[in-house]
Motif scaffolding. Structure first.
Motif, PDB file in Angstrom:
ATOM      1  N   UNK A 191       0.823  -1.209   0.000  1.00  0.00           N
ATOM      2  CA  UNK A 191       0.000   0.000   0.000  1.00  0.00           C
ATOM      3  C   UNK A 191       0.861   1.264   0.000  1.00  0.00           C
ATOM      4  N   UNK A 192       2.046   1.230   0.593  1.00  0.00           N
ATOM      5  CA  UNK A 192       2.913   2.414   0.681  1.00  0.00           C
ATOM      6  C   UNK A 192       3.555   2.751  -0.653  1.00  0.00           C
ATOM      7  N   UNK A 193       3.856   1.758  -1.462  1.00  0.00           N
ATOM      8  CA  UNK A 193       4.563   2.022  -2.717  1.00  0.00           C
ATOM      9  C   UNK A 193       3.755   2.893  -3.677  1.00  0.00           C
ATOM     10  N   UNK A 194       2.535   2.705  -3.991  1.00  0.00           N
ATOM     11  CA  UNK A 194       1.788   3.581  -4.912  1.00  0.00           C
ATOM     12  C   UNK A 194       1.700   5.009  -4.398  1.00  0.00           C
ATOM     13  N   UNK A 245      -2.752  15.566 -12.810  1.00  0.00           N
ATOM     14  CA  UNK A 245      -3.678  15.282 -11.700  1.00  0.00           C
ATOM     15  C   UNK A 245      -4.700  14.252 -12.096  1.00  0.00           C
ATOM     16  N   UNK A 246      -5.226  14.381 -13.321  1.00  0.00           N
ATOM     17  CA  UNK A 246      -6.192  13.356 -13.779  1.00  0.00           C
ATOM     18  C   UNK A 246      -5.525  12.000 -13.891  1.00  0.00           C
ATOM     19  N   UNK A 247      -4.278  12.015 -14.417  1.00  0.00           N
ATOM     20  CA  UNK A 247      -3.565  10.717 -14.525  1.00  0.00           C
ATOM     21  C   UNK A 247      -3.318  10.125 -13.162  1.00  0.00           C
ATOM     22  N   UNK A 248      -3.024  10.984 -12.193  1.00  0.00           N
ATOM     23  CA  UNK A 248      -2.811  10.458 -10.829  1.00  0.00           C
ATOM     24  C   UNK A 248      -4.092   9.867 -10.272  1.00  0.00           C
ATOM     25  N   UNK A 301      -6.424   8.469 -12.021  1.00  0.00           N
ATOM     26  CA  UNK A 301      -6.615   7.129 -12.628  1.00  0.00           C
ATOM     27  C   UNK A 301      -5.638   6.124 -12.043  1.00  0.00           C
ATOM     28  N   UNK A 302      -4.404   6.614 -11.807  1.00  0.00           N
ATOM     29  CA  UNK A 302      -3.427   5.682 -11.203  1.00  0.00           C
ATOM     30  C   UNK A 302      -3.854   5.283  -9.805  1.00  0.00           C
ATOM     31  N   UNK A 303      -4.472   6.187  -9.107  1.00  0.00           N
ATOM     32  CA  UNK A 303      -4.939   5.833  -7.772  1.00  0.00           C
ATOM     33  C   UNK A 303      -6.031   4.783  -7.803  1.00  0.00           C
ATOM     34  N   UNK A 304      -6.935   4.958  -8.793  1.00  0.00           N
ATOM     35  CA  UNK A 304      -7.996   3.939  -8.915  1.00  0.00           C
ATOM     36  C   UNK A 304      -7.403   2.574  -9.260  1.00  0.00           C
ATOM     37  N   UNK A 305      -6.446   2.576 -10.184  1.00  0.00           N
ATOM     38  CA  UNK A 305      -5.825   1.275 -10.530  1.00  0.00           C
ATOM     39  C   UNK A 305      -5.088   0.694  -9.338  1.00  0.00           C
ATOM     40  N   UNK A 365      -4.602  -3.249  -5.197  1.00  0.00           N
ATOM     41  CA  UNK A 365      -4.501  -3.587  -3.777  1.00  0.00           C
ATOM     42  C   UNK A 365      -5.606  -4.513  -3.320  1.00  0.00           C
ATOM     43  N   UNK A 366      -6.825  -4.326  -3.902  1.00  0.00           N
ATOM     44  CA  UNK A 366      -7.929  -5.224  -3.501  1.00  0.00           C
ATOM     45  C   UNK A 366      -7.675  -6.667  -3.927  1.00  0.00           C
TER      46      UNK A 366
END
Length: 488
Positions: free
Chosen positions: A364-367, A390-393, A395-399, A404-405
């Protein structure tokens, strides 16, 4: 008184003729006899036909006289008539005188059988012909069925013969069905009638055939000397029994038949077993069957006794000795394996939990660090570029959240599988299926009746709790088996 008679003698004054010598007198008689050729008939009373003789010597006679005869061998062989004592013959020849011995003979030129003798010659010729064909051979003749169901009779429908034969069959063997073919047994056409009658009863299902007639002259019996009848009898598919004439009468049909009886009644007796004989045979068969069944039952009884003495039947409980020992061994092994397996599974679950605890924070810490670094870099490039990163981030957060799930799915499945295995091996699961575990006061699992004594305390674990018990008495499995045997 009688009166002497003296033959007349020539007077002294009469001249006597000169006396002849014996040779001259015999010559005179020979000339007179040999000039007379006669044909005569007589019965042969003796015959001399020895090997090496140049002639056949025989004697013919009638009621009042006998005549010695001779016939040169070449003439006798050419005539083809065998001479036998009792034959009635017709001779042609002349008288001859043998001067040296003073004997008179009848020099025979030709000889034929007269009357019945001619018929006998014909019959003899037919018999020799059929014998040469093998129709009279003993090995060709068939044996009679012991208990025929259908018997055929070929004879005259009138007279005592048919009644005698039927009466004999009815008295001796009433079980048989009788087929009768009524045919003429003498005169013209009798032989053809016999052939037809024989064929009819065979085609009607007869298993054997009787051919019979009463006594009669040689001429009366001639239909039974017929060549066609003899060949039909020989070719008949079922055995043929003849009873023709009297004991001394023998016909060609008798010679080719499978069995020849002396009379028609004797023929019926030959094919029909006597009732007493049948009853005796049935009694003998019944006794033999009884003895055979008794021996079979005795053998079966001995075999049953041998089986009864086997340990399997004397101690049936021993049939399950191997299974009982196997169950005990498996139960002991299961009791030892369950706690060990439970501890091993618990240790592995702990290790897995520790591994998961270590891996989740790092994942979880790496992303998050990567997002911070990207944002700082975008900030250094200028404010016009901050919107897109910011938008790319985002999307990266969602991925990252999606990754992680699913990151723990593999570990979650392993934990579920190991938990299921642990549950299957759990003593609580075994108890839930209806089993129970007994422990003594020290908590030791009781595996044998030897671990407890009467009055001892036990704790029995069942599916929904525990039961405190007191031992009243113990009983081993072998004692229970003995009690079961007594109940049987």
């Amino acid at each position: 008184m009688g009166k002497d008679v003296t033959p007349a003698m020539p007077a002294d004054n009469e001249e006597a003729e000169p006396a002849l010598s014996v040779s001259a007198a015999m010559g005179l008689a020979k000339d007179a006899l040999e000039g007379v050729v006669v044909r005569l008939m007589g019965e042969v009373s003796e015959v001399s036909d020895k090997p090496g003789y140049k002639a056949v010597y025989f004697t013919v006679k009638d009621e009042k006289a006998s005549l010695p005869c001779m016939m040169w061998m070449n003439r006798y062989q050419a005539a083809g008539v065998p001479l036998s004592v009792g034959a009635l013959v017709e001779l042609t020849g002349r008288f001859s005188l043998y001067a040296a011995k003073g004997r008179m003979n009848f020099d025979v030129f030709s000889v034929t059988l007269a009357g019945e003798g001619q018929l006998r010659l014909q019959v003899a010729n037919v018999a020799r012909e059929l014998e040469a064909m093998g129709l009279m051979a003993a090995e060709r003749k068939r044996s009679l069925p012991a208990y025929p169901e259908v018997i055929g009779i070929v004879t005259s429908p009138r007279g005592s013969v048919i009644h005698d034969m039927l009466r004999t069959l009815r008295r001796r063997y009433p079980l048989a069905r009788v087929l009768v073919a009524g045919v003429p047994v003498e005169g013209p056409g009798a032989a053809d009638g016999l052939v037809d009658g024989l064929a009819k009863v065979v085609f009607a299902g007869a298993e054997m055939v009787l051919i019979g007639r009463g006594g009669g002259s040689f001429e009366d019996l001639m239909p039974f000397n017929d060549r066609r009848l003899a060949r039909t009898i020989a070719a008949c598919p079922v055995p043929v029994v003849t009873g023709i004439g009297h004991e001394t009468d023998t016909t060609i049909a008798d010679m080719v038949a499978d069995v020849r009886a002396s009379t028609p009644t004797a023929a019926a007796e030959a094919v029909a077993p006597a009732r007493a004989q049948t009853e005796g045979r049935l009694d003998a068969l019944g006794q033999a069957l009884h003895r055979a069944e008794a021996r079979r039952l005795e053998g079966a009884s001995r075999a049953l006794e041998r089986l009864e003495s086997l340990p399997l039947f004397r101690e049936p409980a021993r049939l399950f000795d191997a299974e009982a020992l196997a169950i005990d061994d498996l139960s002991d092994r299961l009791g030892r394996a369950l706690p060990d397996a439970l501890r091993e599974r618990q240790h592995r679950v702990g290790l897995l939990a520790e591994a998961v605890a270590r891996m989740l924070p790092a994942a979880l810490a790496r992303p998050a660090s990567q997002v911070s670094l990207a944002q700082s870099r975008l900030a250094m490039r200028g404010p016009m570029l901050t919107d897109r990163p910011a938008a790319a981030c985002a999307r990266d957060g969602q991925r990252l959240r999606a990754v992680g799930e699913h990151l723990t799915d593999r570990f979650r499945n392993d934990v579920a599988v190991n938990a299921a295995r642990l549950h299957d091996l759990s003593p609580l699961t075994v108890i839930g299926r209806g089993f129970s575990v007994a422990r003594d006061a020290s908590g030791t699992v009781v595996r044998s009746v030897g671990q407890v004594r009467a009055g001892g305390a036990l704790t029995v674990a069942v599916a929904d709790g525990e039961i405190d018990c007191t031992v009243e008495k113990t009983r081993r499995i072998d004692a229970a088996i003995e009690d079961w045997k007594e109940d049987l």
